[in-house]
Every structure is written in C-alpha cells, then in structure tokens.
Enzyme design. Structure first.
Site, PDB file in Angstrom:
ATOM      1  N   SER A  67       0.839  -1.192   0.000  1.00  0.00           N
ATOM      2  CA  SER A  67       0.000   0.000   0.000  1.00  0.00           C
ATOM      3  C   SER A  67       0.879   1.250   0.000  1.00  0.00           C
ATOM      4  O   SER A  67       1.738   1.389  -0.870  1.00  0.00           O
ATOM      5  CB  SER A  67      -0.967  -0.051   1.194  1.00  0.00           C
ATOM      6  OG  SER A  67      -1.991   0.892   1.076  1.00  0.00           O
ATOM      7  N   ASP A 102      -8.705  -4.401  -6.260  1.00  0.00           N
ATOM      8  CA  ASP A 102      -8.237  -3.622  -5.108  1.00  0.00           C
ATOM      9  C   ASP A 102      -9.022  -2.316  -4.997  1.00  0.00           C
ATOM     10  O   ASP A 102      -9.034  -1.508  -5.921  1.00  0.00           O
ATOM     11  CB  ASP A 102      -6.750  -3.317  -5.266  1.00  0.00           C
ATOM     12  CG  ASP A 102      -6.102  -2.860  -3.971  1.00  0.00           C
ATOM     13  OD1 ASP A 102      -6.698  -2.027  -3.262  1.00  0.00           O
ATOM     14  OD2 ASP A 102      -4.995  -3.329  -3.668  1.00  0.00           O
ATOM     15  N   HIS A 135      -7.427  -5.738  -0.892  1.00  0.00           N
ATOM     16  CA  HIS A 135      -6.289  -4.828  -0.908  1.00  0.00           C
ATOM     17  C   HIS A 135      -5.009  -5.631  -0.809  1.00  0.00           C
ATOM     18  O   HIS A 135      -4.653  -6.140   0.245  1.00  0.00           O
ATOM     19  CB  HIS A 135      -6.425  -3.859   0.269  1.00  0.00           C
ATOM     20  CG  HIS A 135      -5.431  -2.742   0.271  1.00  0.00           C
ATOM     21  ND1 HIS A 135      -5.108  -2.019  -0.859  1.00  0.00           N
ATOM     22  CD2 HIS A 135      -4.709  -2.196   1.286  1.00  0.00           C
ATOM     23  CE1 HIS A 135      -4.224  -1.084  -0.544  1.00  0.00           C
ATOM     24  NE2 HIS A 135      -3.966  -1.177   0.740  1.00  0.00           N
TER      25      HIS A 135
END
Length: 519
Positions: free
Chosen positions: A237, A458, A488
């Site tokens: 991320s 995602d 995610h």
C-alpha cells in the site's frame, strides 16, 4: 475515515479479529514517544550499534495491547531503537529514536541473504505491531532473511505526531463528513481546522520532518546500521510509495524489492481520491454480486442492485438519525460509511459486512462501528500520523468551494463513497507545513528489478496504479505482475501463483516475466 487528501489504509488487523478487537480494545499506558533527547554532535549514525531486546507491550500510540507472542519455533521478537536525524538537512543536529522490530532468520547462517524490511502502509501504520500480527505469513521469507519492520517517523514509538486526546478524537470521528448544507459545511471546516491546529500545538517540532522523503532516508540509514549493502524491501500500500521514493533517492542501493497493493505515483491527491471512489464502488459491486450468488439467500438484498440500494438508504437514514453503536457512541452516517469501506479491504471481511448491515437494519450499529474503528486506528496515533505525512507530501490544497465543484464527478464515480472521498480532500487546506509535490518522484533508473503487483479488485489502490508505478520506475526496473482477485493486496490472499513469484524473486533472485498474470 480520516479526513485527509487520500486514505491509504494498511489493513492493520487480521480479518478474524477485526470486530472483536475493536469492541474490546483497551490502551497501554506506555507512551514511548521516541522523541530523542539531544544533538547528534556530528556523530556518525551509520556506525551505531542496535541494542536488541525482548519487545515490550505496544505503546498507546502503537495501539496498546500485549507484547508479541513468540514465533512458532519459540524464538522471541526483538526490538531496538535507532537514532536518526530529526532534520535530514541538518544531519549533525538533534536526533529522534526510530522503533524497530525483527525476527532473526530461521535458516542456516550461510544461506542468509540479509534483512528484509517491511512497510505495511498507512501512512501511519506501526510496523512494530503489524509485523508480529502477520509474521507467520512471511515464514518462508524468514528462512533466508531477518524480518525487520519499524515505526516510521511520526508513528507509534518514533517521535509520534500528537493531535487530539481520545475523547476529542471520538468526537472528530463522529462529525458529519458529507455535509448537505452551508451549516454542515462550516461545521466540517471548523472541525478540520481545530484538528490541524491541535497537531501544530502538540507536534510543531516534528511536523516539518515526517515526509516520505525523510522516511526513505531513514531506511537507507537503517540499511547501513543493519549491515546490508543493499536494501531488500517488501512494501504494501503506502509502503510502495515509500519504496518508490527510496528507489528514486538511492537507486544503486536497491536490492530485491516487492511492491504489493501499489499506489499510483502519477496522480495528484484529487486524482487519487477519485480513483479510490471508483475502486471502493467496484469492490462494493463485487460484494453485492457475491452475496446474491450464494446458494443460501443473501440477507442484505434479493439482487445486487437491491443490496446497493438498501445500503444507500441505510446511510441516508443514519444521516437523519444515528443508531446505537459501541456504547456510549452512536453509529453515524460517517462511521457506517467508514465501516463499509474497511470491510471492502479484504474478501475475508465480507462476512462481517453482511453481519454488520443486517444488525444495522435492526437498529444495532456495533459491528459497523467496530469496523470503522479499525479503519480509523482509533486506539493508535495512525490518524494523526496519516494526516501529517499526507499533508507534508502533498502540495495541492483544496478549499470547500473547489470540492463542491467536484461533487458531481465523485458522485458519478460512486453513489456511496463519492461525497465521502471528495470532502476528505479539505484535510490539508490549512495545514501548517507546506506540501512537497503534486505527486511522488519514483523514477529509479539503474535500480535492480522491482516486482510490482497489482490486484484487479483492489479498492484502495486501484489496479491501474501498478502499471503506472512500473512504467515510472523505469525501463528494466519495474516488473509488473497482475493478480485477478479481490481485496487490498495480493500476497496475503494466499494465491499460490503470487506467492511463488514473490518467493522466487526474494529468495532465489528469479525475476518473473513482466506481464505475468495470476488468477
């Protein structure tokens, strides 16, 4: 959802624990502020020796709780503090302490490659608490690496940014983040200004020095202190943005690196927020389709469109009249929207979303509020750090009039999340520290190959960003792999194809073919 230009969540809790942990969580009274207490006096910080010890319980800023349990083989997690300059433009000046954690390699010494440094995202997530929570997922990588993570500056034990106390933060999370009239808009602006002023009051010394470029320089110092010639890295991320900035600043020092759940480095904060609106809407569409495709009846609706319509009606009802949440708080429209967003981070969370929606229709908001608390990192300083790092990084400042003009575009992208993410853009408007750039610079010509993994489903870091990251890193640097899945990130999905590609590169140096697709 913190009222920032973009939310780059770290998915900090295991799916099986997210609801119960938020319902029952308490706080540690160990603050561990990591502020450092002196000048560097010209000390060569690269030669410092780390004093590794058994890890204490997490500090309040890290989220509280108990010390990490031993690893499956009985080895203990070890923690240490590394000194770094407060201001990298004055490396001989004041220092701060950065909190580190490691699990030493479980394999033969002659097979050890070095340290593998993790950043799990946020920005604002504590690596010191997250790595043990997910440590077993990386057991294969531990056979050849010491697994290492850290609290980046401004986070957890590393000179944490402080803004509001717990009571004030609860009130901040209860605010109406999707105003419908002038009075509500003024109230939202006032809350945002008060939050930012509190950050300046309590953390003025740290705020100018928490940008991603500062954290990247910390990582290169960490590489040297750990005794590695190259930085071997696993970024997830926001951790992919941090890794990209590191590669730009230190291309020759990049070792084997993996970026998973990739931030698009070409976007402005506005474009990032709009992309998230589309991403979360796609995830909600996928959740609704999945729910009604089950053999048993979907308890949330009798068609995918009905599921989404009922969710929209629930949020409108909560805007008019909140319902009981986790006592003494109520589930507001804002909290419910955040809870739904949190549940869309992983397909493993979808069962909690169904449970939370069913209960909310019956007037019980506890599960959705627990999910919202998990998203906000209610029991840590992640919100304060998230705002501070985003605002230090992002140059654009969006005022309410600008946001109002963009609402139609955001609503078209997502009827559920559009307003929510559009209004989040005002978070940095009156921030006391100027932002660095429109978007991060991640060009890294000459760096070793970096494996860039994009997930087609995602919600938080939409799939298209992976290709843009790979392209921007440069020719023969970015190597793209696609995972056709939900949630995610890709590695923690357990997909064998993804894991084999990651293990092949990190453990054996085998770079997968650019354009590889895993299903």
């Amino acid at each position: 959802m913190p009222n920032t230009a973009r939310l780059r969540a770290a998915a900090l809790t295991a799916a099986s624990m997210v609801v119960s942990a938020a319902l029952l969580a308490g706080c540690s009274d160990d603050s561990g502020d990591g502020s450092g207490n002196g000048a560097g006096d010209g000390e060569d910080l690269t030669s410092q020796e780390l004093d590794w010890k058994d890890c204490p319980a997490p500090s309040e800023a890290e989220g509280g709780g108990t010390a990490p349990s031993p690893l499956p083989d009985g080895d203990e997690w070890q923690c240490a503090a590394m000194k770094a300059p407060l201001d990298w433009d004055d490396p001989g000046g004041d220092t701060i302490d950065l909190a580190l954690i490691r699990a030493e390699s479980s394999g033969p010494a002659d097979r050890r490659i070095g340290s593998l440094v993790f950043n799990f995202g946020g920005p604002g997530g504590s690596g010191v608490t997250t790595l043990p929570a997910f440590g077993q997922d990386y057991a294969k990588l531990r056979t050849r690496y010491d697994l290492v993570s850290f609290d980046p500056r401004g986070v957890g034990r590393s000179a944490p940014v402080e803004c509001l106390d717990d009571k004030q933060l609860d009130a901040y999370f209860q605010q109406d983040a999707t105003p419908d009239d002038a009075a509500e808009r003024r109230e939202l602006v006032d809350h945002t200004e008060d939050f930012n002023a509190a950050c300046e009051k309590h953390s003025k010394r740290v705020l100018p020095h928490v940008a991603t470029t500062d954290a990247a320089r910390d990582m290169d110092l960490m590489r040297q202190v750990l005794g590695d010639d190259k930085l071997h890295y696993f970024g997830i991320s926001y951790g992919t943005e941090l890794g990209g900035v590191y590669a730009h600043l230190f291309p020759k020092n990049v070792g084997r690196a993996v970026f998973d759940a990739v931030v698009d480095p070409t976007q402005t904060p506005e474009q990032g927020s709009l992309g998230q609106a589309k991403g979360f809407q796609l995830a909600l569409d996928n959740y609704a389709e999945d729910c009604v495709s089950k053999v048993e009846e979907c308890p949330v609706g009798d068609s995918a469109q009905n599921v989404k319509d009922r969710i929209a009606r629930l949020l409108k009802d909560l805007d008019r009249k909140p319902i009981p949440g986790i006592f003494p708080r109520e589930l507001t429209q804002t909290a419910a929207t955040g809870g739904i967003a949190q549940a869309l981070y992983s397909k493993d969370f979808w069962e909690y979303l169904t449970e939370g929606l069913v209960q909310a229709y019956d007037g019980d908001g506890r599960v959705l509020m627990a999910l919202s608390d998990s998203l906000n990192g209610r029991y840590s300083n992640i919100t304060a750090a998230n705002v501070a790092i985003n605002c230090a990084d992002d140059k654009p400042r969006y005022d309410p009039a600008y946001v109002e003009g963009k609402l139609p575009e955001f609503r078209k992208a997502s009827p559920v999340f559009g307003d929510y993410l559009a209004w989040s853009m005002i978070g940095c408007t009156d921030w006391p520290v100027p932002g660095a750039a429109d978007h991060p610079d991640v060009g890294a010509s000459g760096a070793a190959p970096i494996l860039v993994i994009g997930n087609t489903g995602d919600p938080a870091t939409p799939y298209e960003g992976a290709a843009r990251m790979a392209d921007t890193l440069g020719r023969n640097v970015g190597v793209e792999l696609t995972y056709r899945g939900q949630g995610h990130g890709a590695y923690d999905s357990g997909n064998a194809c993804v894991r084999n590609a990651v293990h092949g590169y990190l453990l054996d140096g085998k770079v997968p073919a650019d354009g590889t697709v895993c299903s």
